[in-house]
Scaffold this active site. Structure first.
Site, PDB file in Angstrom:
ATOM      1  N   TRP A   1       1.716   1.753  -3.522  1.00 18.25           N
ATOM      2  CA  TRP A   1       0.709   2.478  -4.319  1.00 18.25           C
ATOM      3  C   TRP A   1       0.823   3.982  -4.112  1.00 18.25           C
ATOM      4  CZ3 TRP A   1      -2.222   1.371  -8.336  1.00 18.25           C
ATOM      5  CH2 TRP A   1      -2.335   0.027  -8.689  1.00 18.25           C
TER       6      TRP A   1
ATOM      7  N   TRP B   1      -9.440   7.902  -8.123  1.00 18.39           N
ATOM      8  CA  TRP B   1     -10.673   8.156  -8.883  1.00 18.39           C
ATOM      9  C   TRP B   1     -10.495   7.767 -10.341  1.00 18.39           C
ATOM     10  CZ3 TRP B   1     -15.634   9.029  -7.728  1.00 18.39           C
ATOM     11  CH2 TRP B   1     -15.938   9.302  -6.383  1.00 18.39           C
TER      12      TRP B   1
ATOM     13  N   TRP C   1     -20.566  11.316 -20.364  1.00 15.35           N
ATOM     14  CA  TRP C   1     -21.064  11.441 -18.994  1.00 15.35           C
ATOM     15  C   TRP C   1     -22.498  11.920 -19.002  1.00 15.35           C
ATOM     16  CZ3 TRP C   1     -17.819   9.037 -16.034  1.00 15.35           C
ATOM     17  CH2 TRP C   1     -16.446   9.086 -16.287  1.00 15.35           C
TER      18      TRP C   1
ATOM     19  N   TRP D   1     -15.960  11.525 -13.109  1.00 17.03           N
ATOM     20  CA  TRP D   1     -15.188  11.193 -11.906  1.00 17.03           C
ATOM     21  C   TRP D   1     -14.656  12.437 -11.195  1.00 17.03           C
ATOM     22  CZ3 TRP D   1     -10.188  12.904 -11.865  1.00 17.03           C
ATOM     23  CH2 TRP D   1      -9.562  13.139 -13.095  1.00 17.03           C
TER      24      TRP D   1
ATOM     25  N   ASN E   1     -11.280   1.961   2.569  1.00 19.18           N
ATOM     26  CA  ASN E   1     -10.878   1.942   1.166  1.00 19.18           C
ATOM     27  C   ASN E   1     -11.817   1.136   0.270  1.00 19.18           C
ATOM     28  OD1 ASN E   1      -9.049   2.610  -0.985  1.00 19.18           O
ATOM     29  ND2 ASN E   1      -8.458   0.461  -0.951  1.00 19.18           N
TER      30      ASN E   1
ATOM     31  N   GLU F   1       0.836  -1.213   0.000  1.00 11.76           N
ATOM     32  CA  GLU F   1       0.000   0.000   0.000  1.00 11.76           C
ATOM     33  C   GLU F   1       0.864   1.254   0.000  1.00 11.76           C
ATOM     34  OE1 GLU F   1      -3.267  -0.288  -0.527  1.00 11.76           O
ATOM     35  OE2 GLU F   1      -2.783  -2.411  -0.632  1.00 11.76           O
TER      36      GLU F   1
END
Length: 476
Positions: A282, A387, A310, A364, A346, A279
């Site tokens: 990331w 996102w 969208w 988004w 998360n 993590e």
DNA sequence: CCTGGAGTTGTCCTA
DNA sequence: TTAGGACAACTCCAG
């Protein structure tokens, strides 16, 4: 200041609000010159994004803790507001500084500002000394065979690990010379706290901002939660996650401190430790991505998504998502946890993001902005990268056909409904299947019907992605 | 140089 | 009831 002093040092703090393992502060302490630290609240948006509301609450308390810690060591924290470059140069002038210490930033606009300040400092005869502190690996150091940033996480993290273990963290300097007199704004005048209304009660219950609180959280995590991390991290009610993200965001902890603390927790199986350290990987990946995409929060990494159809935003619908009134229990629980505590588990972040992007088919960026305002841990790398990951437009992103079903997710990861019960009191007396799909079991007092049909909206999302794929691609 | 396999976090349909 | 395949395209790398 008298004219015969040999010099003075300014430490410009930004995302590194700590005294331990702070290379810039340590370098200033070693130099032994009279020193001040400075933090500038810059809302001009000339370089960095204006901080969101929850982050401003956190920043207030973090600065208070930092100021006390610096004073205990003999120096002080100068607070300014306005254009950061102008303010720092003004402090250099006011202190007749000879040295400026800072920890490097990597997104292009921040990097340019640091270069601009270093140039202005040089013109004043001030030497700038910069250090690496924010990341385990500096952008540009982890590259593929073509010398470029990896586009896929796993090869990136393998390559990062091949560079060797991160350096050991340094202890805090026990004393730092002070004695400089510089104008500082009172902390209260920065206006970081919400007053009317004061919506921060949930934040106060949940968090202890500041370096001391950060280390307490790290200790508690390594002692009690880390061993359950691999199997518990997916269950939002299990409280297996570290909750270190806001401390890392403000730099109250360095990633080096976290890495070594977890890496050396011998009581926990290595595979579990590595699961958690991934993590941190990331976080590295997302910040390297930001270093390569300055417009990460506003531009699709994959420009194919520029033509995505969208849906038109209905203000009531967007508000229902923001306020946790969608009628879908797991989505509402997550959005209310966010509003109350400034944080969301998360897995639930992925579920509510998938719901906004795929079921409501809203851009988004709308979700990214709401999270930016509400999360205490929203940072410039992780928030937009996550996102874009969910949208499918990001680096190593989820494939478009991966649409989370919030009912299935709740059945899998909150089977007893503990999480939903905690955050959606209207459903507190509801058990069993009705808790996952209340709309199939008659109307619930005070709980809304779903604002969208999950099955039909999924079908439309897949059709919209199909339309995007067929659209002619502009050459980038 | 080519090739095949694998890749954070899923869902749905079919056999 | 359950397991397996389909659902894209691309990047990276091992062989």
């Amino acid at each position: 200041m008298s004219d015969n002093t040999p010099g003075a040092a300014v430490v410009w703090l930004r995302d590194d609000l700590r005294v331990s393992d702070n290379p810039a502060l340590a370098a200033a302490a070693r130099a032994g010159l009279p020193t001040v630290a400075v933090y500038v609240l810059d809302d001009t948006e000339t370089v960095s994004r204006r901080l969101g509301g929850a982050s401003r609450w956190w920043l207030h308390h973090s600065l208070a803790a930092l100021a006390a810690s610096l004073e205990k060591r003999g120096t002080s924290l100068v607070l300014r507001r306005g254009d950061a470059a102008e303010q720092v140069v003004a402090v250099l002038r006011d202190t007749r500084a000879t040295h400026l210490y800072l920890n490097r930033r990597y997104p292009a606009p921040e990097r340019q500002q640091d270069e601009q300040v270093a140039a202005a400092a040089a013109a004043l005869g001030v030497q700038t000394v910069s250090s690496a502190a924010q990341l385990l690996t500096e952008p540009g150091k982890v590259v593929n065979a073509d010398g470029r940033m990896f586009g896929v996480f796993t090869p990136f993290w393998r390559a990062a690990q091949r560079l060797g273990e991160p350096r050991q963290p340094h202890p805090a300097p026990s004393s730092i010379r002070g004695g400089l007199t510089v104008r500082s704004e009172p902390l209260e005048s920065l206006g970081l706290l919400p007053l009317r209304p004061d919506w921060a009660a949930g934040l106060r219950e949940t968090w202890t901002p500041g370096e001391k609180g950060a280390h307490r959280r790290l200790d508690a995590f390594v002692h009690a939660r880390l061993q359950h991390y691999a199997d518990g991290r997916d269950e939002p009610a299990a409280e297996a996650s570290s909750r270190l993200s806001p401390h890392l965001k403000f730099g109250e902890l360095s990633p080096h401190q976290v890495w070594h603390r977890v890496h050396t927790a011998q009581a926990v199986p290595q595979a579990v430790r590595e699961k958690f350290l991934t993590e941190l990987g990331w976080r590295e990946f997302n910040w390297h991505l930001l270093a390569n995409h300055a417009q990460l929060a506003t531009e699709n990494v994959h420009h194919q998504f520029d033509s995505f159809p969208w849906a038109e935003v209905q203000p009531d619908t967007l508000a229902a998502w923001q306020q946790g009134r969608t009628g879908v229990p797991l989505v509402d629980a997550g959005m209310r946890q966010l509003w109350h505590t400034g944080w969301m588990h998360n897995r639930v972040r992925m579920v509510v993001a998938s719901f906004l992007i795929k079921n409501l088919r809203y851009d988004w960026r709308l979700g990214e902005q709401w999270f930016w305002d509400c999360l205490v841990d929203a940072d410039a790398g992780n928030n937009p990268a996550q996102w874009q990951w969910t949208a499918g437009s990001g680096a190593d992103a989820a494939p478009y056909f991966r649409v989370f079903n919030p009912v299935t997710q709740a059945q899998k990861f909150d089977p007893a409904g503990e999480y939903v019960h905690q955050w959606v009191p209207e459903l507190r007396d509801v058990q069993g299947p009705a808790l996952f799909e209340p709309w199939l079991h008659g109307s619930m007092a005070g709980y809304p019907d779903p604002i969208v049909d999950l099955k039909e909206s999924r079908r439309q999302a897949l059709a919209a992605f199909e339309q995007m794929r067929r659209a002619p691609q502009l050459v980038e």
